[in-house]
Every structure is written in C-alpha cells, then in structure tokens.
Scaffold this active site. Structure first.
Site, PDB file in Angstrom:
ATOM      1  CD  GLU A 268       0.357  -3.154  -9.518  1.00  0.00           C
ATOM      2  OE1 GLU A 268       0.622  -4.293  -9.715  1.00  0.00           O
ATOM      3  OE2 GLU A 268       1.119  -2.264  -9.212  1.00  0.00           O
TER       4      GLU A 268
ATOM      5  CB  CYS B 283      -0.910  -0.191   1.382  1.00  0.00           C
ATOM      6  SG  CYS B 283      -1.854   1.617   1.640  1.00  0.00           S
TER       7      CYS B 283
ATOM      8  N   GLY C 181     -13.475  16.968   0.272  1.00  0.00           N
ATOM      9  CA  GLY C 181     -12.633  16.792  -1.056  1.00  0.00           C
ATOM     10  C   GLY C 181     -12.265  15.517  -1.200  1.00  0.00           C
TER      11      GLY C 181
ATOM     12  CD  GLU D  47      -5.037   1.055  -0.574  1.00  0.00           C
ATOM     13  OE1 GLU D  47      -4.989   2.073   0.338  1.00  0.00           O
ATOM     14  OE2 GLU D  47      -3.972   0.478  -0.593  1.00  0.00           O
TER      15      GLU D  47
ATOM     16  CG  ASP E 100     -19.753  10.689   2.321  1.00  0.00           C
ATOM     17  OD1 ASP E 100     -19.938  11.719   2.277  1.00  0.00           O
ATOM     18  OD2 ASP E 100     -20.807   9.957   2.638  1.00  0.00           O
TER      19      ASP E 100
ATOM     20  CB  THR F 225       2.692   2.156  -4.651  1.00  0.00           C
ATOM     21  OG1 THR F 225       3.789   2.510  -4.061  1.00  0.00           O
ATOM     22  CG2 THR F 225       1.374   2.630  -4.175  1.00  0.00           C
TER      23      THR F 225
ATOM     24  CG  ASP G 118      -3.633  11.387  -6.220  1.00  0.00           C
ATOM     25  OD1 ASP G 118      -2.483  11.387  -6.751  1.00  0.00           O
ATOM     26  OD2 ASP G 118      -4.201  10.208  -5.438  1.00  0.00           O
TER      27      ASP G 118
END
Length: 267
Positions: free
Chosen positions: A199, A90, A188, A218, A156, A178, A168
């Site tokens: 992947e 992660c 936001g 995640e 959300d 990762t 981002d």
C-alpha cells in the site's frame, strides 16, 4: 500451527462447501467476475458456523453482510453491495456493533509492551514510530493500560510491514483490498499487527492510505476489539479515507474498549 490459525480473528473458511447455494444478482447488473469476487469476499469475511458444522448458504451470508452494512437484506448482489465489497478494508472478519473478539481475550497486565520490527519506505521511520505511539495513546487515554516500547527481544505486540506471504498463513494481496490485519491478545502471534507493504502509506495526505487511521484500527484488534457496524467508528471494517489529523475514537469505540478493560481514572 493450529494455535497460530486460531489466534487470528481472521480465520478464513476455504472449504468448497462453505457457501452451499449460489448467489443471484439484481437485474443482471453484476458481471461474472464481480460474482466470483463476491463469493470470495463472503468466504473471507463471513464465516460458516463451526459449532453446527452445517454448510452455510451464500445467500444467508450475503444477507448477514447486508445487515451489517445497513443495506436491504435481499440476499441478492447489487451494485451497492459490490461497491462495499471492493473498498479497501481490514483483513479481520466482520461481526456486529462494537463487538468483542470470541471469548473476549484481553491483556491482563497493566503494562503492554510493543516492538516495531519492520517499516514502510513511504514514511520516515521516526514518523512511523510517532504514529504508532499516537495510535496507542488514543486507546490508553480511555482505559487503564500503559504501553511501553522495546527495541529488541520479545514484546506483547509485534508491529511490522510485510508483503504477500509473510509467515502467518494470511498473505497480503498487493495494493488495495486488504490493508492490514491483527491478532487477538494472547501468546505467540497474539496481539501482533501487520500492514501491507504494497500500500502507499501516508501521514494524512489527500492520496494514499492514512497510516494513523489504519494503525488505530488494527491496534484496536490487538487489544481485543472486533469490528463495528457503526460507519463513523474507527473499528468499522472498510477504510473510510479519513485524512483529518484530528480524528478521534467514537463513543462506540470507547464503549467497546471500556467494556473489556474498564475506564481510566482521570486525575
């Protein structure tokens, strides 16, 4: 932009002074390339202390990493350390035990909405939808939160697959390394979960990356959990390759999420 950077639990220190002292290696068993990879790994996943504003020794950060993974705290690189550093994982930095994110952010509404905005081509869309729903249900069975999917507009938690730079400030790095990252609850980008499109995502096959396992991990971050140092935990930072269809949250995962939200009443 500053708010965007602070939302993600994976705030990476890139200043040259962050790792002030060089690393040493055990018995010359680590190559120069691995040495550089180790420095980059520690910059990404073991952050300097922003409160004291002191440059952090790479040796101290390596000891912190060794402690997290239950290794002898030698402060030296070794083949075992490099093996862990090279595993898919992660993108959120490591903390300790079942830990919560800084300031313990969480959702205050009992109903949390989510929207899937982009997909992998490795799995049918309906299957991605089902897997995300199943991952969220694992968490909701333990806490008094309900998840509602929306098909358009704001939500959300925004979920999607992307590759490289995807807007981002935390670009993905191609196959391996990762696998994904997620943002702490908040406005936001808060709560959003991103998965590396490069992947090979699977539904529990022997090869590739098990999407259910990574999605459950995640989305744990999306709810406010940090990483766990318990190897069997879903919130352990490195990918364990758990391809079983019946894996479940561990006691460690459940203790963490219930510390944030309390227990769901069983009827």
């Amino acid at each position: 932009m500053a708010a965007m950077r602070l939302t993600l639990f994976r705030i990476v220190c890139l200043l040259p002074g962050c790792l002030a002292l060089p690393l040493s290696q055990e018995a010359g068993e680590v190559t120069a390339l691995q040495w550089e990879q180790a420095q980059n790994y520690l910059r990404k996943f073991y952050l300097h202390d922003s409160k004291t504003k002191k440059a952090t020794s790479a040796v101290d950060k390596l000891r912190e990493m060794q402690k997290f993974f239950g290794l002898p705290e030698t402060g030296k690189l070794s083949p075992r350390v490099m093996e862990i550093m090279q595993k898919p994982r992660c993108g959120v930095p490591d903390v300790a035990e079942f830990s919560l994110m800084p300031n313990s952010p969480k959702w205050h509404s009992r109903t949390v909405t989510y929207r899937i905005v982009s997909y992998t081509t490795d799995l049918p869309r309906f299957l991605v939808d089902q897997i995300v729903k199943r991952a969220l249900r694992m968490w909701s069975m333990q806490i008094p939160l309900n998840f509602k999917r929306v098909s358009w507009g704001t939500a959300d938690i925004i979920i999607g697959f992307a590759r490289g730079d995807h807007g981002d400030n935390f670009p993905f790095d191609g196959p391996g390394n990762t696998l994904g990252h997620a943002f702490a609850p908040g406005p936001g980008l808060g709560g959003d979960a991103h998965f590396d499109k490069d992947e090979y995502w699977t539904d529990g096959e022997d090869s590739g990356v098990n999407f259910l396992f990574v999605a459950t991990h995640e989305l744990g971050h999306s709810l406010g959990l940090g990483h766990s140092s318990v190897p069997s935990s879903v919130m352990y930072p490195t990918y364990q390759g758990d391809h079983s269809e019946d894996f479940s949250l561990t006691k460690d995962d459940i203790a963490g999420i219930q510390k944030l939200y309390g227990k769901r009443n069983k009827l």
